[in-house]
Design an enzyme around this catalytic site. Structure first.
Site, PDB file in Angstrom:
ATOM      1  N   LYS A   1       0.831  -1.199   0.000  1.00  0.00           N
ATOM      2  CA  LYS A   1       0.000   0.000   0.000  1.00  0.00           C
ATOM      3  C   LYS A   1       0.870   1.255   0.000  1.00  0.00           C
ATOM      4  O   LYS A   1       0.563   2.238  -0.687  1.00  0.00           O
ATOM      5  CB  LYS A   1      -0.951   0.005   1.198  1.00  0.00           C
ATOM      6  CG  LYS A   1      -1.869   1.229   1.287  1.00  0.00           C
ATOM      7  CD  LYS A   1      -2.876   1.332   0.139  1.00  0.00           C
ATOM      8  CE  LYS A   1      -3.634   2.659   0.118  1.00  0.00           C
ATOM      9  NZ  LYS A   1      -4.743   2.740   1.065  1.00  0.00           N
TER      10      LYS A   1
ATOM     11  N   LYS B   1      -0.932  11.802   5.216  1.00  0.00           N
ATOM     12  CA  LYS B   1      -0.696  10.796   6.263  1.00  0.00           C
ATOM     13  C   LYS B   1       0.015   9.579   5.658  1.00  0.00           C
ATOM     14  O   LYS B   1       0.989   9.062   6.219  1.00  0.00           O
ATOM     15  CB  LYS B   1      -2.050  10.407   6.875  1.00  0.00           C
ATOM     16  CG  LYS B   1      -2.024   9.421   8.019  1.00  0.00           C
ATOM     17  CD  LYS B   1      -2.289   7.977   7.624  1.00  0.00           C
ATOM     18  CE  LYS B   1      -3.674   7.698   7.071  1.00  0.00           C
ATOM     19  NZ  LYS B   1      -3.842   6.260   6.728  1.00  0.00           N
TER      20      LYS B   1
END
Lengths: 291, 291
Positions: free
Chosen positions: A173, A241
């Protein structure tokens, strides 16, 4: 074979449509969410409600979390009345949030220590993919557990790949977020150059889609940029983030990734000026000339 | 209607297969090239040979140039015995090289001043696209001339888009090279991170191809990077040249493009250490850990 009961923690922009897809496919679903509104919505559609994450775990064969970041995952799993306190022997904990690979491995070890099993399974594909059940799912954990969860994953996503052992889904990811961030910047800079030179960016996009520059981002986000439609989609604050996770992961691996570093700076700029709620394709707006 | 005679100047890695496709489609082709070997090859296949670029123009209805950079184009068009000296009234000069948009506009004006017409029509798609006749062709110039050249372009490429007036094709190509460069860097950094974290980059590539990170570069160049196959393809030294064009074009437009600037630096690094002959996907090798 009866469907296992799925506990679902996190009913946000991604989690809610995903839980709904599981419900519609015939899985019994037990939900918990910090805010109450989406819980009521899913209960009206047939989901059961639990009072705490611990109770979700006590009533489920599989427990999914999909929340914002490492602290939230740690809270709902390891905190008071958390998943770890209620996990059944042999039950599977699946984290579909995007968090740091190291944190994920620690949380998984905690679950295993309590007799459960754990997978990390972050997703890509956005709200649309969540609704349509066409997400990419990147999975870390052992093969047998991955295989066992196949029927659930196939309801949530189209491209489900086991990447490796625990944490490997989060690493994939992180890789995904590098590629997406840099490709958005690439498309933004290209379309900005076209406009600044008095050339129609829509024609440039169309020409580039037919060659080596083709990407899903040029297609989808290129169109957004031309239309100046920055309604998320995927919020810039969340991509920031994720780029922090990339940055930390690269540092731990002693890698210098200048493109990823640049994109963390770009998202910082965008968020610090107050545009964190805009879609990540709003990187385009950083290139507009002043005045 | 008889095919117009096509003059062809530049028989390199791209030009030779493109000229061959025109020849095979039935266009009479008159060739000139700085080095002799590819000329002999095409003459053996039915092309005619001219002694100078000027003579190519004197014998052709359409004159194509596809050479390395602005100075080469200026030499064969504006130099002694160049195309401009021999262009027929109403003949069309088509520059398929990748050069600076400003230089292109000056050259086109020169041709128009001598009674000719001019298009810029740089391509994307690499040697494979040139051989298969599937290039993207980005065209600048007037609509009627573009339409007239349709039959020739359709033999050379699949995605032929008129972007705008003279120079617009080169602007689109500059945009293309930004996207390609940054996307290669994105894929390189992602696969480097996967490897450094002990995860199989092939599985990461496969997972990412199914989601928002999908691109032709992740597919083609991702595979090259994993196999460490950096045989060009498209040479890093040429992409550096193109990023210099991008840099100059952005400056003229008062745009700051930090991603494009970073990629110019990356190609400088790669070329300065002696790897300019490698495929541009060799950007991957800049991220390997030292020692």
């Amino acid at each position: 074979m009866a469907h296992p009961t799925v506990g679902w923690i996190g009913l946000g922009i991604m989690g809610k449509p995903m839980a709904r897809n599981a419900l519609r496919a015939g899985f019994p679903v037990v939900v918990w969410n910090r805010s109450r509104a989406p819980v009521a919505e899913l209960v009206a559609e047939g989901a059961l409600e639990a009072a705490t994450p611990r109770e979700v775990a006590e009533r489920s064969d599989v427990v999914v979390t999909i929340v914002t970041d490492s602290p939230e995952v740690e809270q709902v799993v390891l905190g008071e009345d958390g998943v770890a306190a209620g996990i059944r022997p042999g039950a599977v904990y699946v984290d579909m949030s995007t968090i740091a690979p190291g944190a994920e491995r620690r949380i998984a070890a905690e679950i295993v220590g309590r007799g459960g099993r754990a997978l990390d399974a972050p997703v890509s594909g956005g709200e649309q993919g969540a609704i349509a059940g066409t997400l990419s799912i990147m999975v870390g954990g052992d093969q047998a557990t991955f295989d066992e969860l196949g029927p659930l994953f196939s309801v949530l996503g189209k491209n489900v790949v086991r990447i490796g052992e625990s944490g490997a889904g989060q690493i994939a990811k992180a890789c995904n977020q590098i590629v997406v961030a840099l490709t958005i910047e690439a498309v933004a800079e290209a379309l900005a150059l076209a406009e600044a030179c008095g050339v129609d960016p829509a024609r440039v996009r169309s020409a580039l889609l037919g060659g080596f520059a083709q990407s899903r981002i040029l297609d989808v986000h290129g169109e957004r940029m031309i239309a100046r439609n920055f309604v998320p989609g995927f919020k810039s604050s969340l991509h920031r983030k994720d780029m922090r996770i990339v940055d930390a992961t690269a540092r731990e691996a002693s890698l210098d990734l200048p493109g990823a570093r640049l994109l963390l700076e770009r998202f910082d700029q965008l968020c610090d000026r107050g545009d964190g709620e805009l879609d990540h394709s709003a990187l385009r707006t950083l290139i507009d000339k002043e005045g």
